[in-house]
Enzyme design. Structure first.
Site, mmCIF file in Angstrom:
data_model
loop_
_atom_site.group_PDB
_atom_site.id
_atom_site.type_symbol
_atom_site.label_atom_id
_atom_site.label_comp_id
_atom_site.label_asym_id
_atom_site.label_seq_id
_atom_site.Cartn_x
_atom_site.Cartn_y
_atom_site.Cartn_z
ATOM 1 N N HIS A 46 -12.053 -5.437 8.677
ATOM 2 C CA HIS A 46 -12.920 -5.172 7.457
ATOM 3 C C HIS A 46 -14.093 -4.159 7.503
ATOM 4 C CE1 HIS A 46 -10.073 -8.552 6.572
ATOM 5 N NE2 HIS A 46 -10.322 -8.223 5.253
ATOM 6 N N GLU B 243 0.899 -0.936 -0.006
ATOM 7 C CA GLU B 243 -0.146 0.280 0.156
ATOM 8 C C GLU B 243 1.158 1.092 -0.095
ATOM 9 O OE1 GLU B 243 -0.495 -3.044 1.615
ATOM 10 O OE2 GLU B 243 -2.634 -3.356 1.033
#
Ligand SMILES: Cc1ncc(C[n+]2csc(CCOP(=O)(O)OP(=O)(O)O)c2C)c(N)n1
Length: 658
Positions: free
Chosen positions: A464, A397
């Protein structure tokens, strides 16, 4: 030290010598000024000049170089007028950052230099993005990025090398191994014998080069430059050298054994090269003196220009105006052909139509190519736009966000899909430190959209399900968009892609496939900073965004007697304060519903803004409703208790009775 001039002419040999002398003489001047208290801080590159100078001399002027804090030779090698450098260091207006950032922390497109932020690491990912743009343009250009050996311990180093290798990017990763990272010697930094040995692990060619030998540096880079432009690939280069002074002047060199200092003093890159030039009859003592006198007078002249420049006066308007690249919203109206679609479809359409509109738009993300992304939003994109523009990324990322910035610097637009918004924490540094601050620091846009599939309600647990917009609304320089309906999603995502500033685009996963709306088939844009008033009433103002808007709608449909203004913010930064204030002034009561935990969230700021601006209109305290102050749990009963949906109705009914 062995020097081999190969086919270089006397003039070329002397030119390299003058290029070496300049940063050394500037430093010597700075060290005097530092002792006189006229300069505040100095990071010395004495002993390492041959690397910066040799690399810059071997590359073309329009090839990007990304230097660090000891690479003055890159700046002088690219012929930046010295007074501009001095003004930068002294925080004067004709520097490169208008006094906003110090020393070498700046970039300049004029000279194809992209300087560092203080954080070690992101430079290498930026180089990947710049090199990717060059590769897409097929211009044969090479990008060189510098790092110290200490910073090779950062994850960004690993990520950037990995990406460059997988994507065959023409980047020279220049590691200046100068023995110490501040006070930490190399054996406390890593366990391999040579950093170049790491090349094998990345599937990357690597070389060890004597960093104190200007001709060796120059010839090796010249050779690689030609090779890389024919066969694009990354190369790891370890330059053996030594830092002859402290990390910065105040920190000293007590921790360095004297024998080491003595050993490297003999290897000084300038005195050795001078000796060689004298030995082969290319340089005389007189000529050497002449060179030094000329450079010294250039330094003095330019220092005087900087001294004569007035100190910067603070100008509030200018400071605030420079946070973002100016952007005039272009309203593009849609036709009257609609279709009933979901949020995932709206995102997909916006991406597809924007890819058609902007040839220079690149989408990057994990599993987004053939697989179509975790939510299948980019399914079919590879067939339509090709793998060059729809890029599967390694799981990196941080360096991918930095690479997106590199693409922007080199003429592209970038979208990064976070697989889940939660994972943005692994790319947090370049978002809040690189993208957000770039325009303010040195007037360079960061044309990057980060897509953020977020939110709870799907029993996906603490990693999540987060809705982490508050991590970004806190940071000046970022635009934060958070729509709740397909129509808004499509129009706002198109605007996000057009806007040259960094945009965090939040997409609520639970709404992805559950909310339908009639949406125009063709391309259109919607403005940032405009809330949408979904329904109007006089009893109370309800403010929300994302899933909260749908919870509020459900609550209102259960309680039809409540006549409320329901404001869907859509855009958190910029925030539509006018819509908020005018509604509160009408209804005199306000409740703010956010999905995130309350403390430090945007509802707190909105509440404070209302108190400060609408106090005399209020008949009751502004109420905030949000999740409880825990992480978001997995199983349904716990998640239901965590989320504010049920509590909202209770607080709303109580507030109406106040
Ligand atoms: C992410 C981050 N951590 C820590 C620091 C503080 N810091 C600045 S320079 C430095 C040492 C760097 O060593 P090296 O990479 O070998 O470069 P050198 O200074 O030797 O040229 C440290 C620890 C920083 N700037 N950024």
């Amino acid at each position: 030290m062995n020097f081999d001039r190969k086919e270089l002419s006397n003039i070329q040999l002397l030119d390299l010598y003058k290029k070496l002398l300049k940063p050394r003489l500037i430093e010597e001047k700075m060290l005097i000024l530092l002792r006189q208290g006229k300069v505040s801080k100095w990071f010395s590159g004495i002993g390492q000049e041959a690397i910066s100078v040799g690399i810059t001399a071997a590359l073309d002027q329009d090839e990007y170089i990304l230097p660090m804090h000891r690479n003055l030779g890159v700046f002088t090698g690219k012929n930046i007028p010295l007074h501009r450098l001095f003004s930068q260091w002294q925080g004067k207006k004709t520097g490169f950052t208008k006094g906003r950032d110090r020393s070498f922390h700046f970039g300049t497109q004029e000279f194809n230099i992209i300087g560092m932020i203080s954080h070690l690491g992101p430079q290498m990912g930026i180089a990947d993005g710049i090199a990717l743009a060059n590769k897409l343009k097929k211009n044969g250009k090479v990008t060189a990025v510098f790092t110290g050996e200490g910073a090779t311990s950062e994850g960004d180093f690993h990520e950037a090398l990995n990406i460059a290798s997988v994507w065959d990017l023409p980047v020279l990763f220049v590691v200046e191994n100068n023995g110490y990272g501040l006070s930490t010697p190399t054996n406390e930094q890593f366990r391999c014998t040579n950093i170049a040995d790491k090349g094998i692990g990345y599937g990357m060619e690597s070389h060890i080069i004597d960093g104190n030998n200007i001709l060796e540096v120059y010839f090796k880079i010249s050779e690689l430059k030609v090779s890389l432009s024919e066969n694009p690939r990354p190369i790891l280069l370890e330059f053996k050298t030594f830092r002859m002074r402290g990390h910065e002047e105040a920190s000293g060199t007590k921790y360095v054994p004297q024998e080491l200092m003595d050993m490297w003093a003999i290897k000084d890159p300038i005195s050795n090269y001078k000796e060689y030039l004298v030995r082969v009859g290319v340089l005389s003592e007189e000529l050497d003196q002449e060179f030094k006198t000329n450079i010294k007078s250039e330094i003095d002249e330019h220092w005087a220009i900087t001294q004569a420049e007035p100190d910067i006066e603070a100008n509030l308007t200018e400071e605030l105006n420079d946070v973002f690249e100016p952007y005039d919203f272009e309203e593009i109206k849609h036709s009257s052909e609609f279709e009933n679609i979901r949020i995932v479809d709206a995102i997909s359409q916006a991406l597809k139509q924007s890819m058609q509109r902007h040839d220079n738009l690149v989408i990057m993300g994990q599993d987004i190519a053939e697989y179509g992304g975790a939510f299948k939003i980019t399914e079919g994109f590879v067939e339509q736009f090709g793998k060059e523009r729809v890029r599967n990324t390694p799981i990196c990322e941080s360096a991918i966000v930095s690479a997106a910035n590199g693409l922007s610097i080199n003429g592209y637009k970038a979208i990064v899909e976070m697989q889940f918004a939660d994972f943005v924490s692994s790319g947090f540094n370049p978002i809040v430190n690189l993208l957000a601050k770039q325009h303010y620091r040195w007037n360079e846009k960061a044309d990057v959209v980060v897509r953020m599939p977020c939110g709870g309600g799907t029993q996906a647990g603490p990693f999540h399900s987060q809705t982490n917009e508050a991590w970004f609304t806190k940071t000046p320089g970022l635009k934060v968009i958070y729509p709740a309906f397909p129509y808004d999603v499509k129009g706002l995502l198109n605007t996000a892609i057009n806007d040259p500033n960094p945009v965090l685009f939040f997409e609520h996963k639970q709404l992805y496939r559950s909310v339908y709306q009639d949406v125009p088939k063709d391309y259109y844009t919607l403005p940032f900073g405009k809330a949408s008033v979904i329904q109007e009433g006089t009893d109370i103002t309800i403010i929300s965004f994302g899933a909260g808007v749908h919870w509020a709608l459900e609550t209102l449909s259960k309680n039809p007697e409540i006549k409320a203004d329901l404001i869907d913010l859509r855009s958190l930064c910029p925030l539509d304060v006018e819509a908020i204030f005018s509604s509160v002034k009408k209804t005199n009561k306000c409740i703010i519903l956010q999905e995130d935990t309350i403390f430090g969230g945007i509802s707190s700021d909105i509440s404070a803004l209302i108190m400060e601006n609408c106090f005399k209109y209020l008949d009751a305290p502004v109420q905030r409703v949000g999740s409880i102050e825990t992480a978001i749990p997995f199983v349904k009963p716990l998640e239901d208790q965590y989320l504010p949906k049920e509590r909202f109705e209770k607080v709303l009914l109580e507030l109406l009775k106040y």
